[in-house]
Each structure stands twice: as C-alpha cells, then as structure tokens.
Write an enzyme that holds these catalytic residues in place. Structure first.
Site, PDB file in Angstrom:
ATOM      1  N   SER A  10       0.832  -1.194   0.000  1.00 13.39           N
ATOM      2  CA  SER A  10       0.000   0.000   0.000  1.00 13.39           C
ATOM      3  C   SER A  10       0.874   1.255   0.000  1.00 13.39           C
ATOM      4  CB  SER A  10      -0.964  -0.044   1.184  1.00 13.39           C
ATOM      5  OG  SER A  10      -1.927   0.968   1.118  1.00 13.39           O
ATOM      6  N   ASP A  17      -9.246  -6.257  -4.145  1.00 13.82           N
ATOM      7  CA  ASP A  17      -8.711  -5.014  -3.594  1.00 13.82           C
ATOM      8  C   ASP A  17      -9.453  -3.835  -4.215  1.00 13.82           C
ATOM      9  OD1 ASP A  17      -7.255  -2.805  -2.785  1.00 13.82           O
ATOM     10  OD2 ASP A  17      -5.301  -3.738  -3.136  1.00 13.82           O
ATOM     11  N   HIS A  19      -6.962  -6.064   0.113  1.00 17.84           N
ATOM     12  CA  HIS A  19      -5.876  -5.087   0.214  1.00 17.84           C
ATOM     13  C   HIS A  19      -5.080  -5.388   1.480  1.00 17.84           C
ATOM     14  CE1 HIS A  19      -3.971  -1.194  -0.524  1.00 17.84           C
ATOM     15  NE2 HIS A  19      -4.089  -0.927   0.771  1.00 17.84           N
TER      16      HIS A  19
END
Length: 362
Positions: free
Chosen positions: A51, A140, A174
């Site tokens: 991320s 995600d 995610h």
C-alpha cells in the site's frame, strides 16, 4: 525596538512555548537503543512494501536506483503518481474512474527523467539491473488493478521481461499476504491489520526469492533478534515533523552480528505501524523467518499517524492513517533523495553498513 520590552501576547507566548517544546522533542526517546553498526553489505540492497509502503518502495527504488537491486510492491502504483496532490492520490492513484486516470508509462518515465536531470534522483539507467515482484488482489478496492497495471507498464519500459514477476490472486483483498501471522485475516479482507492468509501464499518468501535469488528453507522459529531502535538520529527535525515514529525495528539474525549480511527494507502500509497495529507487521509479515536462515537483515522503519498540528510542532502535517509519504504531506521533495523520509531511511542503511566496532565493544 519598543516591542522587546512588552510582555508577549497570549498567541506569541503560545508559539514560543511550542517552539521550545519542539526543540525538546528532538531529543532521543528514552529507553530505545541506537541502531547498531553491523558492517552490512548494501551491494544487493532490496526493498518492499504494501500500500503506502509499496509506493514508498517504488520511490526509494527510483530515487536511489544506483543502490537498490530489487523491489517488491504490493497494492501500489507508479513513481510519483500523485505528483504532490492528495486529490490525485485518492483518485488517480487508488480508484481511477471518470475524470481520473493513472499516469501512462511514458508520463512516468518523463517524470523520472526530469527529476534525474534536475539531480534530485539517480539516473534511470540504474534501474536496468533491478528485479521486481508486483502483487495485486482481485478483491482489492483500495488500490485497484489499473493502478498496478500502470506500475507494471512503467517497469516494462525500463526492465527486461524476465526481471518482472507479477502475481495476482483473484480473491485477495488489500493486504500483506502472509503465512507467518497466526491471527491473519481471511484472504478477501481489506481491514486492519491488513495481513491476510491466502492459502499457502507467502509474499515475503516469494518476493525475496525473486529479488535475492535461491533461498535456504525458512526458519520455523527465528532465533535472530528483533531490536527496537531510536529513529531520532536519522532526522534533522524531530521524527514527528515527518510523521515518523520515535522508534523503528530491525531484525538481526545471529550470524549477522559478525558483519557482511545483506539488507532488506520492509515498508509497512497505512494503519500498520506500531502506533496502530502494534508489532503485527514486524512480527507477522513473514520476512523474519526467511531472513533468519539466509543472513539477511530486515529494516522496519516506522511511520506514525498525525492530524494537522502536533504538540511541540509548528508544522501542519496531515497523515491521520499513518501512511508513508507518497503525495507530499511531509515535504515537496518526498519522492526524491532530498525527501525527509527517504533521507532518514538512507541514513539508517548507512548506519547498518558502518564498520563493526572493535571486539571489546561488541
């Protein structure tokens, strides 16, 4: 001149007090040791992140392309995607849609060349011998597939095909995919601590094998030391001014106390730093088991959340989720060698590479 004899007005007194507190805040955190000099080798430096940490890994790789030899990127996009804009970060670089497009490979490459010509990053030729491992989860919805595709398109312009490995798991959310955290979330989850179990997918092991080369089997019970260290020594300002935590972590295999080990930097994602997730990332992301049996030091620098002004600071820094700076919240040079966070991590690496102290001092 006359004002020098007048008592300070309340707001002026407040500013003076904050400034003095800021100076006091630059002192090292009590109780945390200094990052040790380990005589580490930076010749095969590798990095990775998830991320915002994935974006940071890309930034560090491009800024220091002469130093970095490989990057693992989970759920992130191309270099300087946000170009200093939070709006573009949230739209073009996470959920592109109508009116918001990720930058093309040509645009990213042009940006890299521009920064290199200005002398703020290494020449892009330094990327040519790198290896990259890129991951995207089909579930995600935080950083969607077109953003990851834009990163891959850029890499395909600067790297040979066999240096790039792309992994997609259709049901994955995610997160960092790990087999090391016994309390990992389900595969399709996109919730704190953003560490998921997707069958036997071991992202740390897979990316390290691709970036570093063949590995010895992972340790089931790492015998190395997880050391907390003071991050103050690596920032010109107090760490909070850059939204950095007071302390970071480093995993040191026992064999690496004698010097000569390689180094891997692992950047956590938003809401994964110690301030919000404890040690879940440093203990459960899966790097330590591989590092322990492969003479690999793992550096875990840490970011902390900050919303606007902080006690002891006169700077407005808005980073409420504890993300690495990939849109310019800390300084305008965030994606270059001059960026405060990149400079701090570079200084940490120099410390790890410093010669071992004489034997009586070890």
């Amino acid at each position: 001149m006359h004002g020098m004899t007048r008592p300070l007005r309340p707001f002026a007194r407040l500013l003076t007090g904050l400034a003095l507190t800021a100076l006091a805040g630059a002192a090292p955190a009590a109780g945390d040791p200094q990052l040790p000099a380990l005589g580490a080798s930076l010749e095969q430096l590798t990095i990775s992140g998830v991320s915002s940490g994935g974006y940071m890994a890309v930034q560090f790789q491009v800024a220091h392309s002469a130093l970095v030899r490989g990057a693992g990127v989970l759920a992130a996009g191309p270099y300087e995607c946000a170009t200093g804009s939070m709006w573009r970060a949230l739209n073009n670089c996470m959920n592109p849609g109508s009116g918001a497009r990720t930058p093309s490979a040509e645009q990213t490459l042009a940006r890299v060349r521009e920064e290199a010509e200005a002398g703020s990053i290494d020449p892009p030729a330094g990327l040519s011998d790198d290896r990259v491992w890129v991951f995207s989860g089909g579930a995600d919805r935080t950083v969607e597939r077109p953003v990851v595709d834009a990163l891959l398109d850029f890499y395909r312009r600067v790297l040979p095909a066999d240096a790039i490995r792309f992994v997609e798991v259709g049901e994955a959310g995610h997160a960092m995919m790990s087999v090391a955290d016994p309390q990992a979330n389900a595969c399709d989850t996109s919730e704190p601590p953003f560490i998921n179990r997707c069958g036997d997918l071991d992202a740390a092991g897979e990316l390290l094998a691709h970036l570093v080369g063949p590995l010895e089997p992972r340790s089931t019970a790492p015998a190395g030391e997880m050391l907390a260290f003071d991050q103050h020594a690596f920032t010109k300002l107090a760490p909070i001014e850059l939204s950095l935590a007071d302390r970071g972590y480093v995993f040191i295999p026992a064999a690496c106390r004698e010097g000569g080990c390689r180094v891997h930097v692992a950047f956590h994602g938003c809401r994964q730093g110690e301030a919000q997730a404890g040690r879940r990332f440093v203990d459960g992301a899966g790097y330590n088991e591989w590092a322990d049996s492969n003479r690999l030091i793992v550096l875990y620098p840490q970011v902390r959340p900050r919303s606007g002004f902080a006690w002891g600071s006169l700077r407005w820094v808005y980073n409420p989720k504890g993300c690495w700076d990939w849109w310019g919240y800390a300084d305008p040079d965030y994606a270059t060698r001059n960026g405060g966070q990149i400079r701090a991590v570079r200084a940490m690496l120099e410390r790890l590479a410093a010669p071992l102290p004489p034997l009586p001092e070890r």
